[in-house]
Scaffold this motif. Structure first.
Motif, PDB file in Angstrom:
ATOM      1  N   ASP A 115      36.574  -2.704 -42.526  1.00 39.07           N
ATOM      2  CA  ASP A 115      36.218  -4.117 -42.466  1.00 39.07           C
ATOM      3  C   ASP A 115      35.266  -4.497 -43.596  1.00 39.07           C
ATOM      4  O   ASP A 115      34.708  -5.592 -43.597  1.00 39.07           O
TER       5      ASP A 115
ATOM      6  N   ASN B 233      39.871 -13.690 -43.346  1.00 39.14           N
ATOM      7  CA  ASN B 233      40.689 -13.004 -42.348  1.00 39.14           C
ATOM      8  C   ASN B 233      40.902 -11.545 -42.752  1.00 39.14           C
ATOM      9  O   ASN B 233      41.506 -11.256 -43.790  1.00 39.14           O
ATOM     10  N   ARG B 234      40.408 -10.636 -41.936  1.00 41.49           N
ATOM     11  CA  ARG B 234      40.568  -9.212 -42.247  1.00 41.49           C
ATOM     12  C   ARG B 234      42.039  -8.823 -42.381  1.00 41.49           C
ATOM     13  O   ARG B 234      42.381  -7.956 -43.196  1.00 41.49           O
ATOM     14  N   HIS B 235      42.919  -9.447 -41.607  1.00 40.59           N
ATOM     15  CA  HIS B 235      44.342  -9.112 -41.686  1.00 40.59           C
ATOM     16  C   HIS B 235      44.933  -9.413 -43.063  1.00 40.59           C
ATOM     17  O   HIS B 235      45.989  -8.865 -43.413  1.00 40.59           O
ATOM     18  N   SER B 236      44.271 -10.295 -43.818  1.00 39.67           N
ATOM     19  CA  SER B 236      44.818 -10.666 -45.122  1.00 39.67           C
ATOM     20  C   SER B 236      44.460  -9.675 -46.218  1.00 39.67           C
ATOM     21  O   SER B 236      45.077  -9.677 -47.290  1.00 39.67           O
TER      22      SER B 236
ATOM     23  N   HIS C 145      48.069 -15.729 -38.612  1.00 40.40           N
ATOM     24  CA  HIS C 145      47.529 -14.374 -38.452  1.00 40.40           C
ATOM     25  C   HIS C 145      47.367 -13.635 -39.779  1.00 40.40           C
ATOM     26  O   HIS C 145      46.583 -12.685 -39.869  1.00 40.40           O
ATOM     27  N   THR C 146      48.099 -14.052 -40.804  1.00 40.94           N
ATOM     28  CA  THR C 146      47.991 -13.378 -42.107  1.00 40.94           C
ATOM     29  C   THR C 146      47.465 -14.308 -43.199  1.00 40.94           C
ATOM     30  O   THR C 146      47.448 -13.946 -44.373  1.00 40.94           O
TER      31      THR C 146
ATOM     32  N   HIS D 169      36.328 -10.035 -40.541  1.00 38.99           N
ATOM     33  CA  HIS D 169      36.598 -10.154 -39.106  1.00 38.99           C
ATOM     34  C   HIS D 169      38.008 -10.688 -38.896  1.00 38.99           C
ATOM     35  O   HIS D 169      38.655 -11.189 -39.820  1.00 38.99           O
ATOM     36  N   THR D 170      38.474 -10.590 -37.674  1.00 40.67           N
ATOM     37  CA  THR D 170      39.751 -11.188 -37.304  1.00 40.67           C
ATOM     38  C   THR D 170      39.500 -12.353 -36.362  1.00 40.67           C
ATOM     39  O   THR D 170      38.467 -12.423 -35.694  1.00 40.67           O
TER      40      THR D 170
ATOM     41  N   GLU E 242      40.992 -12.833 -33.653  1.00 45.93           N
ATOM     42  CA  GLU E 242      40.987 -12.320 -32.281  1.00 45.93           C
ATOM     43  C   GLU E 242      39.589 -11.836 -31.882  1.00 45.93           C
ATOM     44  O   GLU E 242      39.125 -12.085 -30.756  1.00 45.93           O
ATOM     45  N   GLU E 243      38.911 -11.178 -32.795  1.00 48.08           N
ATOM     46  CA  GLU E 243      37.559 -10.689 -32.531  1.00 48.08           C
ATOM     47  C   GLU E 243      36.596 -11.849 -32.278  1.00 48.08           C
ATOM     48  O   GLU E 243      35.815 -11.828 -31.315  1.00 48.08           O
TER      49      GLU E 243
END
Length: 265
Positions: free
Chosen positions: A178, A153-156, A251-252, A192-193, A195-196
């Motif tokens: 990224d 997860n990119r958000h992490s 999400h995280t 990536h996320t 959402e993507e």
């Protein structure tokens, strides 16, 4: 032994240690639990499962032990050899088949295999064309079949740099890139996320998409030694299972897992 072969053997040894560590065990346990949510009425019957880039069988063996028939497709012969050995040791040889193949160039028999379940776990961060890989991964799946995709997860990334490494500059930089790198296999990664990837799956005709987080808290607990304590690990696994589908924690999480159904013809 050549330098390349020695490097890969070392990576395989580190990979095995990672799988057996608490964070590796959580990755497989939570992913399987999320899959089983969607087996529904067919959970008790043998399903045909295709595990793309399935490596040494980390996901496959558990599903085979439940009575399902799993085909592992991977481009690394050493990984497939390890999967074959693990299947034999577990008495699951009759339920696991290994095929040397790239996801974007699957043999015709697999590409048109009409599988009930297709896994694409921890592959997307290594490919150049995510949309192409997702389309190729969905091709072997029967209409209405279950697809599961997992990736870092990119958000992490900013949280991992800040909390685990205490590197605030790296955390700030991670907000706007990224790109990353894995030390285990010495490879560049594209993050990536969820959402993507959800948008790609929707564009490819997938339905009933669900978003899960894997290792929502584990990677942000810096006392790794404590995680080896059986009682603490049991509590951690229960917490991870409670958080996996709960907003906003997915999400995280360090990894995201998306499940979807292939559109009916």
């Amino acid at each position: 032994m050549s330098e390349t072969a020695e490097k890969f053997e070392t990576a395989m040894s580190v990979w095995k240690q990672w799988q057996e560590a608490p964070w590796g065990r959580l990755r497989y346990a939570i992913a399987e639990a999320n899959l089983l949510r969607h087996f529904g009425e067919r959970a008790g019957e043998p399903l045909r499962v295709l595990d793309l880039a399935g490596g040494d069988g980390g996901d496959a063996l558990s599903l085979a032990a439940r009575g399902h028939h799993v085909t592992i497709a991977d481009h690394a012969p050493a990984m497939l050899a390890a999967a074959t050995e693990r299947a034999a040791a577990a008495g699951l040889t009759d339920r696991i088949a290994c095929v040397e193949a790239d996801v974007n160039a699957l043999p015709a028999g697999i590409a048109r295999g009409e599988f009930d379940v297709v896994l694409c776990h921890n592959l997307l961060q290594y490919v150049d064309d995510v949309r192409r890989t997702l389309a190729a991964s969905l091709a072997p799946l029967r209409p209405g079949g279950l697809f599961s995709v997992m990736a870092i997860n990119r958000h992490s990334a900013p949280l991992t740099a800040a909390v685990r490494e205490m590197d605030l500059a790296a955390a700030t930089a991670a907000l706007d890139t990224d790109q990353a790198r894995t030390q285990m296999f010495d490879s560049a990664l594209t993050l990536h996320t969820a959402e993507e990837i959800t948008r790609h799956l929707s564009d490819l005709g997938c339905q009933d998409l669900c978003h899960y987080g894997i290792r929502s808290v584990c990677d942000y607990i810096t006392d790794d030694a404590r995680k080896h304590d059986p009682a603490f690990y049991d509590g951690l696994e229960r917490l991870e299972l409670a958080l996996t589908a709960r907003h906003p924690y997915m999400h995280t999480a360090r990894l995201f897992q998306l499940t979807a159904r292939k559109h009916l013809r």
